[in-house]
Design an enzyme around this catalytic site. Structure first.
Site, PDB file in Angstrom:
ATOM      1  N   GLY A 143       0.816  -1.205   0.000  1.00 54.30           N
ATOM      2  CA  GLY A 143       0.000   0.000   0.000  1.00 54.30           C
ATOM      3  C   GLY A 143       0.850   1.255   0.000  1.00 54.30           C
ATOM      4  N   ASN A 148       9.548   5.448   4.062  1.00 55.40           N
ATOM      5  CA  ASN A 148      10.914   5.965   3.922  1.00 55.40           C
ATOM      6  C   ASN A 148      11.057   7.331   4.584  1.00 55.40           C
ATOM      7  OD1 ASN A 148      11.245   3.807   1.938  1.00 55.40           O
ATOM      8  ND2 ASN A 148       9.984   5.121   0.648  1.00 55.40           N
ATOM      9  N   GLU A 154       1.701   5.634   7.629  1.00 50.14           N
ATOM     10  CA  GLU A 154       3.092   5.855   7.208  1.00 50.14           C
ATOM     11  C   GLU A 154       3.686   7.059   7.928  1.00 50.14           C
ATOM     12  OE1 GLU A 154       4.045   3.322   5.862  1.00 50.14           O
ATOM     13  OE2 GLU A 154       2.201   2.551   4.963  1.00 50.14           O
TER      14      GLU A 154
HETATM   15  N1  BES Z   1       6.333  -0.782   5.977  1.00 46.25           N
HETATM   16  C1  BES Z   1       5.098  -1.138   5.365  1.00 46.25           C
HETATM   17  C2  BES Z   1       5.205  -1.367   3.895  1.00 46.25           C
HETATM   18  C3  BES Z   1       5.963  -2.602   3.478  1.00 46.25           C
HETATM   19  C4  BES Z   1       5.527  -3.832   3.828  1.00 46.25           C
HETATM   20  C5  BES Z   1       7.057  -2.528   2.699  1.00 46.25           C
HETATM   21  C6  BES Z   1       6.202  -4.963   3.413  1.00 46.25           C
HETATM   22  C7  BES Z   1       7.748  -3.655   2.302  1.00 46.25           C
HETATM   23  C8  BES Z   1       7.318  -4.879   2.653  1.00 46.25           C
HETATM   24  C9  BES Z   1       4.039  -0.048   5.562  1.00 46.25           C
HETATM   25  O1  BES Z   1       4.222   0.730   6.681  1.00 46.25           O
HETATM   26  C10 BES Z   1       2.716  -0.735   5.719  1.00 46.25           C
HETATM   27  O2  BES Z   1       2.550  -1.434   6.659  1.00 46.25           O
HETATM   28  N2  BES Z   1       1.807  -0.540   4.770  1.00 46.25           N
HETATM   29  C11 BES Z   1       0.541  -1.201   4.715  1.00 46.25           C
HETATM   30  C12 BES Z   1      -0.606  -0.264   4.956  1.00 46.25           C
HETATM   31  C13 BES Z   1      -0.884   0.032   6.390  1.00 46.25           C
HETATM   32  C14 BES Z   1      -2.019   0.997   6.526  1.00 46.25           C
HETATM   33  C15 BES Z   1      -1.148  -1.195   7.221  1.00 46.25           C
HETATM   34  C16 BES Z   1       0.417  -1.755   3.324  1.00 46.25           C
HETATM   35  O3  BES Z   1       1.268  -1.439   2.484  1.00 46.25           O
HETATM   36  O4  BES Z   1      -0.500  -2.530   3.076  1.00 46.25           O
HETATM   37 ZN    ZN Z   2       3.581  -0.085   8.474  1.00 46.76          ZN
END
Ligand code: BES
Ligand code: ZN
Length: 886
Positions: free
Chosen positions: A272, A276, A309
Site C-alpha cells: 500500500g 521511507n 506511514e
Molecule cells: N512498511 C510497510 C510497507 C511494506 C511492507 C514494505 C512490506 C515492504 C514490505 C508499511 O508501513 C505498511 O505497513 N503498509 C501497509 C498499509 C498500512 C495501513 C497497514 C500496506 O502497504 O499494506
Molecule cells: Zn507499516
C-alpha cells in the site's frame, strides 16, 4: 528449480532464526551514494565509512549483502582491491583482511528498467523509484542490509539535463545544479537510519504543496508528488496528512522532525505504501482521491494509510527494529496508532467492527492453519512472507491490550519513556513491553507470551446465578489449540472486559466486596477461573469481551432473548453488532446443517425490523454494519471441516429471505436517506452506507422496481460511492441481465482513462457471486486494460476472485484452485512477492471438507512441481507439510 532430468529440486531453503541473532560485526557510520541514471542502466557508487562494532567479537573479513549486482569497481581507502582480496556469491560480497576502520568505495551497475519484482530501484510509468523494505537495498548496492545497522545517508542523483523535473531522496536538499549537460541533485538526511528506509525518486511529476506548523512552532513543507494527470487528486491526502500530524502531537506528543515531508504516488507498487524517512512512497490507490472517482471506503483507506506511514516516523524510523523478527514492534504499534486515529476521525464503533471482522475472517484463519506463527516469529525463510495479518493485526491487538491494562495516563507515560529511551536505536518487542512494565509496576511476564505463542485462545464461558445469595458467577476456561511447531500451549493473560445487563439496563458490578462501576476488566490468567459478582438482584445477561478486549474466540451459550436484549440495549456499539452476528450465525449454521431455523429466523427478522423502523435513533454507519451477514470465510472458520457450497447457499438464501421480509422497512429507509447531505462528513458517509446497504438487500429480490431504483441511482449519482454501489448491486444481482451489462459498459466507457476506477470495474466482475465467473475472470485477463505486471490489476482481478468470491473460488470442480496455481506460477517469474501473497487462499485448505481440501492441495502440489522463487517455495512447502520453520 529443476535438475537436468526435470525433477524439481528444493531451493536451498536457508532458514533464518531469531535464536541465531548476533550484533553486527561492523558498523557503517556514513553512507554516501551517487546514482547515475542512464537510459537502460544505472550506476551506483557508494562510499561507506566502516568501523568495527566494539560490541562484537573480532572478525577480519567483512561480509556485505548484495543481489543481482554487477560489480564495476571496489576499493578500500582509495586502494583498488585485487580479485583475490574478495569473493562474490549470489547473495554476498566478502572482503578479506579489512582494517579496524576504513572507507569502502564500490560501484555497481543495475538495470531498473528490467526490474519486474518491484524491489530495489525500479521503473513505474516512466519514473524511477525504490522499495527497500525489507531486504531490497541489497539489490541497489553492496551493504550491511539489516535494520540494526543505522547510518547517516547522503545521496547524489545525476541525470541528463532535462530528463526529470523531480529528483528526490531522503532528508534535506543541499544543492541542485547543472554541469556539463547533467543535472546533479544532492540530498542529506541528518537522522541515522537503516538501509530499508532509504528512498530515491526521479520522474516528471507535479507537486501539491502546503505547510504545517508544529506544536513547537516549526514550519514543515508538505509535498505530494504525482503524475500530471493526477494533480487534482491529492487534496484529500494533504488534509489527512495534516490531521495525522496534529493527532500525533496531541495524543502521543510526537512532533515531526525534518523541515520537509514528501509523498510520491506510484502506479506499480507491491504494497500500500512505505514510510521511507522524509520521503514516503505510496501506491496511487492509497493516496489519490477525488469525490467523483473515489468511494467513501477508499477515502477512509487513504486517510488511514497516510496516517500509518506518517506515524512510522516515530514508531519505526526514529526507533526501529533490531531484526525482522521484531517487525511487529513497528507494524503492530503503528497499526494500533492508525486505528485509534481513524476511530477518532470517524465512527469508533464502526472502526472497531471493521478491525474485528478482519481479525476473525482472516487472522484467526491464518492462526489456525499451517502458516500460523507468533507475533514475534522464531524463524523464516523469506521475510517478505511475514508481513502478515498476525504481525499487523494481532500485533496491534497486543498493543491495545497493553494500553487497556495500563490505562490512558500510564500508557502515555510508557510510550514517552519508550520514545525517549530508545530514540535513534534498533530495539526489540521486549524493550517495548519493558517500558510498559516499568511505568505501571505490573508484572507482564505472562503477558509476554502473546508475542511468542501462536494460535487463537478459546474462552469457554459458563455462568450460574444463586438467587438466595444474590450472586452471579462466570467460569472461564481458556485453551489454545496446537499450532505448527508449538504443541504445548501455556495459559495467557487475557483481559476480558465485561458488563451485566438486567431487565432495566446495565447493573452495578461488585466483586470481592468492591464496587467496580458498570464495566470491568477481568484478568484471566489461569486455565480455569471463576469470578463471583455480588449484590446481583436478578439473573443478568452477560455482555462479554466488550470492545473486543482481547483477540480471542468466546464461546458462551446465549439464548435468543439474551441476544435480542444485547442487540437493542448494549451501550457498546461493537457488542450490539457482535450480538447481531451471533444471532445471524445461529440462523445460518442451522441452515447449513439442514436444520429447521424458523424460530431463530423470526427473532432475527423481528429485531431487524425494529432497528430499521427506528433507524434515525442510532448511528447509521453502525446500523449498516449490523445489517451485514457474517462473511462466508468467517462462517467457514467456525467449522472443523466446512462445506463451501453449503455455506454460500445458506447465506444467499438468508440474504434473500431478509430482503423479502424486510422489504417495506428497507425501502422506506432507502427513500428517507436517499436525499441526505452530500460531501465527506462522517454523517454524510454514514447515511450513504445505510442507504446503500438497504439498496443492496432490495436487489436480492427479483423485481424490476428495485432494478429501476438502482439504475436511476447509477445514472444520477453525484459521487462514486452511490454510483459504484448501484453498479455492484446490479452486476451481483442474478436477474438483472441487460440492465447490468449496460451499466458495466457505460461505466467502463466513462472511466477507462482512470486506472483506479478501472480496477473497481475489474473487481466488481471478479467478485460476482453467481454464474461461471472463472471463465469471465479468464477473459478479464485478456482485456485491453489488464496488465499482469501491475500489482493493483492483479489484486483487482485475481486476488479479488480468490479472496472475495467465496462461491466462485470454491466451485466444486476445483478449476478455480488450479487456475490460481497456474497464475501464480506465471507471476512468480516476474514478481515473487506478489505471487506468494496471492497464494494465501490456497493455504486455507485445512478448513474444508475433504473433497475441497484435496483439490486445493492438488493445486498446491502442482505448484511444488515447478521452478519456484524462495517466496513461493516457502508458502507452498509450509502449507503442504503443515509444519514449517515459522
Ligand atoms: N512498511 C510497510 C510497507 C511494506 C511492507 C514494505 C512490506 C515492504 C514490505 C508499511 O508501513 C505498511 O505497513 N503498509 C501497509 C498499509 C498500512 C495501513 C497497514 C500496506 O502497504 O499494506
Ligand atoms: Zn507499516
Amino acid at each position: 528449480m529443476s535438475d537436468i532430468s526435470g525433477t524439481p529440486i528444493t531451493p536451498v531453503a536457508t532458514v533464518t532464526r531469531l535464536a541465531d541473532y548476533r550484533v553486527p560485526e561492523f558498523l557503517i557510520e556514513k553512507t554516501h551514494l551517487t546514482f547515475e541514471l542512464h537510459e537502460g542502466y544505472t550506476d551506483v557508487s557508494s562510499r561507506l565509512t566502516i568501523t568495527r562494532n566494539p560490541q562484537s567479537v573480532k572478525a577480519d573479513r567483512l561480509i556485505l549483502h548484495g543481489e543481482q549486482l554487477e560489480l564495476l569497481s571496489l576499493a578500500i581507502d582509495e586502494q583498488p582491491l585485487d580479485a583475490g582480496d574478495y569473493q562474490i556469491t549470489p547473495h554476498n560480497l566478502t572482503i578479506r583482511d579489512v582494517p579496524e576502520q576504513f572507507v569502502l568505495y564500490c560501484t555497481t551497475r543495475i538495470y531498473p528498467e528490467k526490474n519486474t519484482a518491484l524491489e530495489g530501484l525500479y521503473c513505474s510509468s516512466g519514473m524511477y523509484c525504490t522499495q527497500c523494505e525489507a531486504e531490497g537495498f541489497r539489490k541497489i548496492t553492496y551493504y550491511l542490509d539489516r535494520p540494526d545497522v543505522m547510518s547517516e545517508f547522503e545521496t547524489v542523483i545525476v541525470a541528463r539535463e532535462g530528463a526529470f523535473s523531480t529528483m528526490l531522496s531522503n532528508g534535506n536538499c543541499l544543492s541542485d545544479t547543472v554541469r556539463d549537460g547533467k543535472r546533479i541533485v544532492h540530498w542529506h538526511d541528518p537522522f541515522k537510519k537503516p538501509s530499508y528506509l532509504f528512498a530515491l525518486v526521479a520522474g516528471n511529476l507535479v507537486c501539491l504543496e502546503d505547510s504545517f506548523t508544529t506544536q513547537s512552532g516549526r514550519q514543515v513543507l508538505l509535498q505530494i508528488y504525482t503524475e500530471a494527470k493526477d494533480g487534482d487528486k491529492c487534496h484529500f491526502a494533504m488534509q489527512s496528512l495534516k490531521k495525522a500530524m496534529r493527532w500525533d502531537e496531541q495524543v502521543y506528543g510526537r512532533e515531526y522532525d525534518l523541515d520537509r515531508f514528501m509523498i510520491v504516488a506510484v502506479d506499480d507498487f507491491n504494497m500500500g505504501a512505505m514510510e521511507n524517512k522524509g520521503l514516503n512512497i505510496f501506491n496511487t490507490s492509497c493516496v489519490l482521491a477525488h469525490p467523483t472517482s473515489t468511494t467513501d471506503a477508499a477515502f477512509q483507506r487513504v486517510e488511514r494509510v497516510i496516517a500509518h506511514e506518517y506515524f512510522h516516523n516515530w514508531s519505526g524510523n526514529r526507533i526501529t527494529c533490531r531484526d525482522w523478527f521484531q517487525l511487529s514492534l513497528k507494524e503492530g504499534l503503528t497499526v494500533y496508532r492508525d486505528s485509534e486515529f481513524s476511530a477518532d476521525m470517524n465512527s469508533r464503533a464502526v472502526k472497531r467492527i471493521e478491525d474485528v471482522s478482519l481479525i476473525r475472517g482472516v487472522q484467526f484463519v491464518e492462526d489456525a492453519g499451517p502458516m500460523a506463527h507468533p507475533v514475534r516469529p522464531d524463524s523464516y525463510m523469506e521475510i517478505s512472507n511475514f508481513y502478515t495479518v498476525t504481525i499487523y493485526e494481532k500485533g496491534a491487538e497486543v498493543v491495545r491490550m497493553l494500553a487497556n491494562i495500563l490505562g490512558p495516563e500510564q500508557y502515555r507515560q510508557a510510550t514517552d519513556l519508550y520514545f525517549s529511551r530508545f530514540d535513534g536505536q534498533a530495539v526489540t518487542c521486549d524493550d517495548f513491553v519493558q517500558c510498559m512494565e516499568e511505568v505501571s509496576g505490573r508484572d507482564l511476564c505472562q503477558f509476554r507470551l502473546w508475542y511468542s505463542q501462536a494460535g487463537t485462545p478459546q474462552l469457554h464461558i459458563s455462568d450460574s446465578y444463586d438467587a438466595d445469595r444474590q450472586q452471579y458467577s462466570l467460569t472461564v476456561r481458556q485453551h489454545t489449540p496446537a499450532t505448527p511447531g508449538q504443541t504445548e500451549k501455556k495459559a495467557l493473560h487475557i483481559p476480558l472486559k465485561v458488563a451485566l445487563y438486567g431487565g432495566n439496563g446495565v447493573l452495578a458490578l461488585v466483586t470481592d466486596g468492591q464496587a467496580r462501576g458498570t464495566e470491568t476488566v477481568l484478568d484471566i490468567c489461569e486455565a480455569q477461573q471463576t469470578i463471583v459478582f455480588g449484590q446481583v438482584a436478578e439473573k443478568p445477561v452477560p455482555s462479554l469481551l466488550r470492545g473486543f478486549s482481547a483477540p480471542v474466540r468466546v464461546f458462551y451459550d446465549y439464548q435468543l432473548t439474551q441476544l435480542r436484549q444485547l442487540i437493542l440495549l448494549d451501550s457498546d456499539g461493537f457488542c450490539r453488532w457482535d450480538a447481531m452476528q451471533s444471532l445471524m450465525r445461529i440462523v445460518l449454521s442451522k441452515a447449513i446443517d439442514g436444520e429447521d431455523n424458523l424460530a431463530e429466523q423470526a427473532v432475527l427478522i423481528e429485531v431487524l425490523k425494529q432497528l430499521l423502523a427506528d433507524h434515525a435513533a442510532m448511528d447509521a454507519a453502525l446500523l449498516a454494519c449490523m445489517l451485514d451477514l457474517p462473511g462466508e470465510q468467517y462462517l467457514a472458520s467456525l467449522y472443523d471441516k466446512a462445506n463451501p457450497p453449503a455455506i454460500s447457499r445458506a447465506r444467499a438464501q438468508l440474504q434473500h429471505q431478509l430482503a423479502v421480509q424486510l422489504q417495506t422497512e428497507l425501502l422506506s429507509c432507502y427513500q428517507v436517506l436517499q436525499d441526505s447531505s452530500s460531501g465527506l462528513s462522517a454523517q454524510a458517509m454514514a447515511a450513504r452506507s445505510l442507504c446503500n446497504r438497504a439498496l443492496a438487500y432490495l436487489l436480492h429480490i427479483d423485481d424490476e422496481y428495485y432494478r429501476d431504483l438502482a439504475q436511476q441511482q447509477f445514472l444520477r449519482a453525484d459521487n462514486m460511492t452511490d454510483r459504484f454501489t448501484a453498479l455492484k448491486g446490479l452486476v451481483h444481482a442474478e436477474h438483472a441481465g441487460a440492465v447490468a451489462q449496460e451499466a458495466l459498459q457505460a461505466f467502463y466507457r466513462q472511466w477507462q482513462h482512470d486506472a483506479l476506477v478501472v480496477n473497481m470495474w475489474f473487481q466488481v466482475q471478479a467478485t460476482r457471486p453467481w454464474g461461471n465467473v472463472l471463465q469471465e475472470v479468464q477473459q478479464l485477463l485478456n482485456h485491453e486494460a489488464f496488465d499482469a505486471c501491475n500489482p493493483n490489476k492483479l489484486r483487482a482481478v485475481i486476488a479479488a476472485f480468490a479472496n472475495q468470491n467465496f462461491a466462485g473460488f470454491h466451485d466444486s470442480s476445483g478449476k478455480a484452485y488450479q487456475f490460481l496455481a497456474d497464475q501464480i506460477a506465471d507471476i512468480d517469474q516476474r514478481n515473487p512477492q506478489m505471487a506468494a501473497r496471492l497464494l494465501t487462499p490456497l493455504t486455507h485448505w485445512h478448513q474444508f471438507i475433504d473433497e475441497h481440501a484435496t483439490l486445493m492441495r492438488k493445486a498446491l502440489e502442482s505448484l511444488s512441481q515447478r521452478e519456484l522463487s524462495k517466496d513461493v517455495y516457502e508458502v507452498v512447502s509450509k502449507s503442504l507439510n503443515g509444519r514449517g520453520a515459522g
